[in-house]
Structure formats: C-alpha cells, structure tokens
Design a protein around this motif. Structure first.
Motif, PDB file in Angstrom:
ATOM      1  N   ARG A   1       6.876  -8.597   9.926  1.00 59.37           N
ATOM      2  CA  ARG A   1       5.701  -8.537  10.804  1.00 59.37           C
ATOM      3  C   ARG A   1       4.875  -7.296  10.518  1.00 59.37           C
ATOM      4  NH1 ARG A   1       9.415 -10.138  14.850  1.00 59.37           N
ATOM      5  NH2 ARG A   1       9.500  -7.995  15.640  1.00 59.37           N
ATOM      6  N   ILE A   2       5.549  -6.171  10.335  1.00 62.25           N
ATOM      7  CA  ILE A   2       4.838  -4.920  10.057  1.00 62.25           C
ATOM      8  C   ILE A   2       4.158  -4.987   8.696  1.00 62.25           C
ATOM      9  CG2 ILE A   2       5.155  -2.443   9.684  1.00 62.25           C
ATOM     10  CD1 ILE A   2       7.515  -2.664  11.710  1.00 62.25           C
ATOM     11  N   ALA A   3       4.814  -5.618   7.716  1.00 70.50           N
ATOM     12  CA  ALA A   3       4.208  -5.761   6.393  1.00 70.50           C
ATOM     13  C   ALA A   3       2.899  -6.543   6.477  1.00 70.50           C
ATOM     14  CB  ALA A   3       5.186  -6.443   5.440  1.00 70.50           C
ATOM     15  N   LYS A   4       2.865  -7.576   7.333  1.00 69.75           N
ATOM     16  CA  LYS A   4       1.629  -8.344   7.507  1.00 69.75           C
ATOM     17  C   LYS A   4       0.497  -7.473   8.049  1.00 69.75           C
ATOM     18  CE  LYS A   4       2.701 -12.543   6.200  1.00 69.75           C
ATOM     19  NZ  LYS A   4       1.981 -13.179   5.051  1.00 69.75           N
ATOM     20  N   VAL A   5       0.852  -6.562   8.960  1.00 71.54           N
ATOM     21  CA  VAL A   5      -0.156  -5.649   9.501  1.00 71.54           C
ATOM     22  C   VAL A   5      -0.727  -4.773   8.393  1.00 71.54           C
ATOM     23  CG1 VAL A   5      -0.600  -3.782  11.127  1.00 71.54           C
ATOM     24  CG2 VAL A   5       0.940  -5.637  11.770  1.00 71.54           C
ATOM     25  N   TRP A   6       0.144  -4.199   7.567  1.00 72.62           N
ATOM     26  CA  TRP A   6      -0.347  -3.303   6.517  1.00 72.62           C
ATOM     27  C   TRP A   6      -1.058  -4.055   5.401  1.00 72.62           C
ATOM     28  CZ3 TRP A   6      -0.832  -0.120   9.696  1.00 72.62           C
ATOM     29  CH2 TRP A   6       0.161   0.528  10.410  1.00 72.62           C
ATOM     30  N   GLU A   7      -0.703  -5.301   5.169  1.00 77.15           N
ATOM     31  CA  GLU A   7      -1.467  -6.116   4.225  1.00 77.15           C
ATOM     32  C   GLU A   7      -2.895  -6.320   4.737  1.00 77.15           C
ATOM     33  OE1 GLU A   7       0.855  -9.633   3.835  1.00 77.15           O
ATOM     34  OE2 GLU A   7       2.303  -8.727   2.452  1.00 77.15           O
ATOM     35  N   SER A   8      -3.062  -6.410   6.055  1.00 70.63           N
ATOM     36  CA  SER A   8      -4.401  -6.574   6.621  1.00 70.63           C
ATOM     37  C   SER A   8      -5.243  -5.310   6.474  1.00 70.63           C
ATOM     38  CB  SER A   8      -4.303  -6.965   8.096  1.00 70.63           C
ATOM     39  OG  SER A   8      -3.985  -5.844   8.913  1.00 70.63           O
ATOM     40  N   VAL A   9      -4.595  -4.184   6.188  1.00 69.48           N
ATOM     41  CA  VAL A   9      -5.296  -2.919   5.955  1.00 69.48           C
ATOM     42  C   VAL A   9      -5.707  -2.786   4.490  1.00 69.48           C
ATOM     43  CG1 VAL A   9      -4.961  -0.400   5.968  1.00 69.48           C
ATOM     44  CG2 VAL A   9      -4.172  -1.772   7.893  1.00 69.48           C
ATOM     45  N   GLY A  10      -5.008  -3.507   3.593  1.00 69.35           N
ATOM     46  CA  GLY A  10      -5.320  -3.435   2.167  1.00 69.35           C
ATOM     47  C   GLY A  10      -4.136  -3.124   1.284  1.00 69.35           C
ATOM     48  N   PHE A  11      -2.940  -2.932   1.873  1.00 65.84           N
ATOM     49  CA  PHE A  11      -1.743  -2.682   1.089  1.00 65.84           C
ATOM     50  C   PHE A  11      -1.250  -3.987   0.457  1.00 65.84           C
ATOM     51  CE2 PHE A  11      -1.621   0.963   3.947  1.00 65.84           C
ATOM     52  CZ  PHE A  11      -1.171   1.990   3.112  1.00 65.84           C
ATOM     53  N   LYS A  12      -0.635  -3.851  -0.720  1.00 65.25           N
ATOM     54  CA  LYS A  12      -0.033  -4.999  -1.404  1.00 65.25           C
ATOM     55  C   LYS A  12       1.372  -4.616  -1.847  1.00 65.25           C
ATOM     56  CE  LYS A  12      -4.430  -6.898  -3.019  1.00 65.25           C
ATOM     57  NZ  LYS A  12      -5.207  -7.357  -4.197  1.00 65.25           N
ATOM     58  N   ALA A  13       2.281  -5.592  -1.806  1.00 69.23           N
ATOM     59  CA  ALA A  13       3.672  -5.346  -2.186  1.00 69.23           C
ATOM     60  C   ALA A  13       3.746  -4.847  -3.624  1.00 69.23           C
ATOM     61  CB  ALA A  13       4.495  -6.617  -2.014  1.00 69.23           C
TER      62      ALA A  13
ATOM     63  N   LEU B   1       1.489  -0.619  -1.957  1.00 68.16           N
ATOM     64  CA  LEU B   1       0.459   0.273  -2.467  1.00 68.16           C
ATOM     65  C   LEU B   1      -0.933  -0.199  -2.060  1.00 68.16           C
ATOM     66  CD1 LEU B   1       1.615   0.948  -6.157  1.00 68.16           C
ATOM     67  CD2 LEU B   1       1.888   2.448  -4.175  1.00 68.16           C
ATOM     68  N   LEU B   2      -1.799   0.757  -1.817  1.00 69.25           N
ATOM     69  CA  LEU B   2      -3.222   0.520  -1.578  1.00 69.25           C
ATOM     70  C   LEU B   2      -3.997   1.333  -2.602  1.00 69.25           C
ATOM     71  CD1 LEU B   2      -5.105   0.492   1.810  1.00 69.25           C
ATOM     72  CD2 LEU B   2      -5.860   2.047   0.003  1.00 69.25           C
ATOM     73  N   ASP B   3      -4.954   0.704  -3.268  1.00 66.94           N
ATOM     74  CA  ASP B   3      -5.779   1.389  -4.270  1.00 66.94           C
ATOM     75  C   ASP B   3      -7.114   1.743  -3.627  1.00 66.94           C
ATOM     76  OD1 ASP B   3      -7.325   2.227  -6.412  1.00 66.94           O
ATOM     77  OD2 ASP B   3      -6.463   0.758  -7.802  1.00 66.94           O
ATOM     78  N   PRO B   4      -7.359   3.013  -3.301  1.00 70.87           N
ATOM     79  CA  PRO B   4      -8.590   3.383  -2.591  1.00 70.87           C
ATOM     80  C   PRO B   4      -9.846   3.266  -3.447  1.00 70.87           C
ATOM     81  CG  PRO B   4      -7.337   5.347  -3.165  1.00 70.87           C
ATOM     82  CD  PRO B   4      -6.487   4.181  -3.540  1.00 70.87           C
ATOM     83  N   ALA B   5      -9.679   3.060  -4.775  1.00 74.47           N
ATOM     84  CA  ALA B   5     -10.844   2.928  -5.641  1.00 74.47           C
ATOM     85  C   ALA B   5     -11.445   1.526  -5.594  1.00 74.47           C
ATOM     86  CB  ALA B   5     -10.466   3.272  -7.083  1.00 74.47           C
ATOM     87  N   LEU B   6     -10.732   0.578  -5.013  1.00 69.70           N
ATOM     88  CA  LEU B   6     -11.191  -0.806  -4.980  1.00 69.70           C
ATOM     89  C   LEU B   6     -12.012  -1.094  -3.729  1.00 69.70           C
ATOM     90  CD1 LEU B   6      -7.950  -2.648  -6.188  1.00 69.70           C
ATOM     91  CD2 LEU B   6      -9.851  -1.760  -7.563  1.00 69.70           C
ATOM     92  N   GLN B   7     -12.759  -2.186  -3.781  1.00 70.55           N
ATOM     93  CA  GLN B   7     -13.574  -2.601  -2.641  1.00 70.55           C
ATOM     94  C   GLN B   7     -12.730  -3.212  -1.532  1.00 70.55           C
ATOM     95  OE1 GLN B   7     -16.821  -2.106  -2.112  1.00 70.55           O
ATOM     96  NE2 GLN B   7     -16.683  -3.118  -0.115  1.00 70.55           N
ATOM     97  N   HIS B   8     -11.574  -3.764  -1.888  1.00 78.74           N
ATOM     98  CA  HIS B   8     -10.756  -4.504  -0.915  1.00 78.74           C
ATOM     99  C   HIS B   8     -10.398  -3.669   0.322  1.00 78.74           C
ATOM    100  CE1 HIS B   8      -7.953  -7.441   0.618  1.00 78.74           C
ATOM    101  NE2 HIS B   8      -6.953  -6.589   0.557  1.00 78.74           N
ATOM    102  N   PRO B   9      -9.901  -2.422   0.182  1.00 81.17           N
ATOM    103  CA  PRO B   9      -9.596  -1.644   1.398  1.00 81.17           C
ATOM    104  C   PRO B   9     -10.826  -1.394   2.272  1.00 81.17           C
ATOM    105  CG  PRO B   9      -8.490  -0.699  -0.503  1.00 81.17           C
ATOM    106  CD  PRO B   9      -9.450  -1.726  -1.028  1.00 81.17           C
TER     107      PRO B   9
END
Length: 234
Positions: A193-205, A212-220
C-alpha cells in the motif's frame, strides 16, 4: 492519478492550502566524522492557523503552537558526492536502512573509495547519474490524518526543495510505526500500500525493495501537479 486516497480532502477540517512544511537541519561549522558527506533534514508537516486561532487551544488563550499544529513529520538524508568519505561508510554510520539504500545504488567494488560510485543498473535507470543522492528516510502522519494523501503531497513538495543537485531520490517503502515485524502477517500488504503511494509521487521500483525517482524527468513534476490539483489547486 493511479492511486486514489481512501479519504477525500473534503473530509478534512481544513483546506489544502493550510498544510505547511517547516524545514530544519543543523551541523557544526567545522564538519567532523561524516558530516561533510551526510546531511540530515527534518521536515515538519503542520496545519497552519492564523487569526482564527488554534484548534488545540481554548478560544481566549494565546496559542503556544506558533505557526501551526503538528500533524506529521518527514526525514531526509542527503549523501554528498566528491567528499573525502566513502559514501557507504558514511551511510553505515547513520542507520542500517540508509546503508542498505546506498549499497543497492552503488558499486560494491568501490565501497571504501571516497565519493559515490554508482552501480551499472543505477546508471542505466537514471537519466544523468552525476550528483548527490537524496534519501527519503521516513514519512509519518498522526493516525487521524492518514489516507487523505497528505504524506504524498508533502513528499512531492519536500523533494522539489531538497533535491537540487541530486541525480536521484531513493526510498524503501515500509510501515513507520513499528506495527509489524518484517515476517509478521500484514507487513507485505502494508508495504504494498505504501509503495502505491510513493509510485503516485513519481518513484519506480528499482532493486531489493528500493525505489528511485529521477528529478531530471518530467514525470515527478506531473505527479506533483496532480497532487496539488487533488488538494484544490487549479
């Protein structure tokens, strides 16, 4: 958004614009041990209150909670590159959780070499693998404010302000209250459940439970805009 909180913002007794983040970090002017490499930030999540007073204080009393009522907190750890310390050793001096994340992201052959030396898998995942690593260590909310998405909104905003100069943001989704041991029933479901929350922020397994979240991308940035709209920003 793919993830929709169980409780809508309309059930909150305050507006989304009243959610306030307060940042704090302290360090000696002359760094010692690993303080040149490891930077710790605490971020308070508060319900702002102004002239209307504070819900925790009697109407006629002067409020003792200057600036807002605490509803949660976050902690971040920044691992700096280009210092005299091996990043793995600096992380290990802090906590085992931080050490694990750094180990997953870096090449073990260079564990005792100063600086950050990324693993081949990390370099393939991150668009520009040069810079510091920001670790979202802990996000905690008081029970009555959970499942609205406040943690996700706060995380997107904190990452925007703390990730400058970082090539990636990392986290390991897990319950923060100590309600579960790793092998207890329910732990994996809570973790998912928590992983789903962080995926909604822009993190990927990524690897071994690390995201990991890549701050250089548009997705976050798109995820941040989606959470702002969810809480009422047009």
């Amino acid at each position: 958004m793919d993830y929709i909180p169980q409780r809508p913002p309309s059930e909150l007794p305050f507006d989304g614009t009243d959610i306030l983040l307060r940042y704090a970090s302290e360090h000696p002017a002359l760094p010692y041990e690993f303080e040149d490499t490891l930077e710790v930030w605490s971020v308070g999540i508060l319900q702002y209150h102004g002239e209307d007073g504070c819900p925790q204080c009697p109407p006629d009393d002067e409020c003792r909670l200057t600036g807002g009522t605490p509803i949660g907190e976050m902690s971040f750890v920044r691992i700096r590159d280009f210092t005299k310390d091996p990043a793995w050793e600096a992380a290990d001096s802090h906590t085992g959780d931080i050490e694990k994340i750094v180990s997953v992201c870096t090449d073990p052959a260079y564990a005792m070499t100063p600086g950050l030396h990324w693993s081949p898998e990390f370099e393939e995942r991150i668009d520009c693998p040069a810079g510091d690593l920001l670790i979202m260590d802990r996000v905690w909310l008081r029970p009555e404010w959970r499942r609205f998405g406040i943690g996700a909104l706060a995380a997107t905003e904190a990452i925007r302000r703390l990730a400058a100069g970082c090539c990636a943001v990392a986290c390991e989704p897990a319950p923060t209250d100590g309600d579960f041991e790793d092998d207890e029933p329910g732990y994996q479901a809570a973790q998912a459940r928590i992983a789903k929350v962080w995926e909604s922020v822009g993190f990927k397994a990524f690897n071994d439970g690390v995201y990991l979240l890549d701050p250089a991308l548009q997705h976050p940035a798109d995820r941040r805009n989606a959470w702002q709209k969810h809480f009422g920003r047009r």
